[in-house]
Design a protein around this motif. Structure first.
Motif, short mmCIF file in Angstrom:
data_model
loop_
_atom_site.label_atom_id
_atom_site.label_comp_id
_atom_site.label_asym_id
_atom_site.label_seq_id
_atom_site.Cartn_x
_atom_site.Cartn_y
_atom_site.Cartn_z
N ALA A 37 0.83 -1.21 0.00
CA ALA A 37 0.00 0.00 0.00
C ALA A 37 0.87 1.26 0.00
O ALA A 37 0.59 2.22 -0.73
N LYS A 38 1.93 1.27 0.79
CA LYS A 38 2.83 2.43 0.85
C LYS A 38 3.44 2.71 -0.51
O LYS A 38 3.46 3.85 -0.97
N THR A 39 3.90 1.66 -1.16
CA THR A 39 4.53 1.84 -2.48
C THR A 39 3.53 2.37 -3.49
O THR A 39 3.83 3.28 -4.26
N ARG A 40 2.31 1.82 -3.49
CA ARG A 40 1.28 2.29 -4.42
C ARG A 40 0.96 3.78 -4.17
O ARG A 40 0.79 4.54 -5.11
N LEU A 41 0.91 4.17 -2.91
CA LEU A 41 0.66 5.58 -2.59
C LEU A 41 1.82 6.46 -3.04
O LEU A 41 1.61 7.56 -3.56
N GLN A 42 3.04 6.01 -2.82
CA GLN A 42 4.21 6.82 -3.15
C GLN A 42 4.39 7.05 -4.64
O GLN A 42 4.88 8.09 -5.05
#
Length: 130
Positions: A103-108
């Motif tokens: 999720a963090k990577t997708r947001l970033q």
């Protein structure tokens, strides 16, 4: 915790380089990141990933270390025993942290146009998988 203040921007830049189409520069990546919410985009998600992940790591490491001490009958463990406990801790960390890291990577990288939260990204992924 505190290392996330350094880790979040570094991961953001790395992740944006990985998804960049063609050649790009650090300046271009930073400019794009600033326009998309700054280099700390994903800081909350990084903390959500790291805090429970580190808790799981230490809980698993300590449980495995104590078991090794009980089996050996001595508090002095060999390097291999500590390495196995560390590996178990690493498995525990990523078991907890991997969905949050996704999720963090997708947001970033801005891959989630409609989901601006970790929960939204995870819900979208579950919906897509079902």
């Amino acid at each position: 915790g505190a290392n996330a203040l350094v880790l979040a921007p570094v991961e953001l830049v790395r992740n944006r380089f990985q998804v960049a189409a063609g050649r790009t520069t650090l300046r271009a990546v930073l400019r794009e990141a600033a326009a998309a919410g700054g280099v700390y985009r994903g800081l909350g998600a990084t903390l959500l990933r790291d805090v429970p992940g580190v808790g799981a790591y230490y809980a698993a490491f300590e449980a495995m270390r104590r078991r090794a001490v009980a089996l050996r009958g001595s508090p002095k463990l060999e390097l291999a025993e500590l390495a196995v406990a560390g590996a178990g801790g690493g498995v525990a960390f990523w078991t907890v942290a991997l969905p949050l890291d996704f999720a963090k990577t997708r947001l970033q990288v801005g891959a989630e146009a409609g989901s601006a939260s970790v929960a939204g990204v995870l819900l979208d992924a579950v919906r897509a998988a079902v």
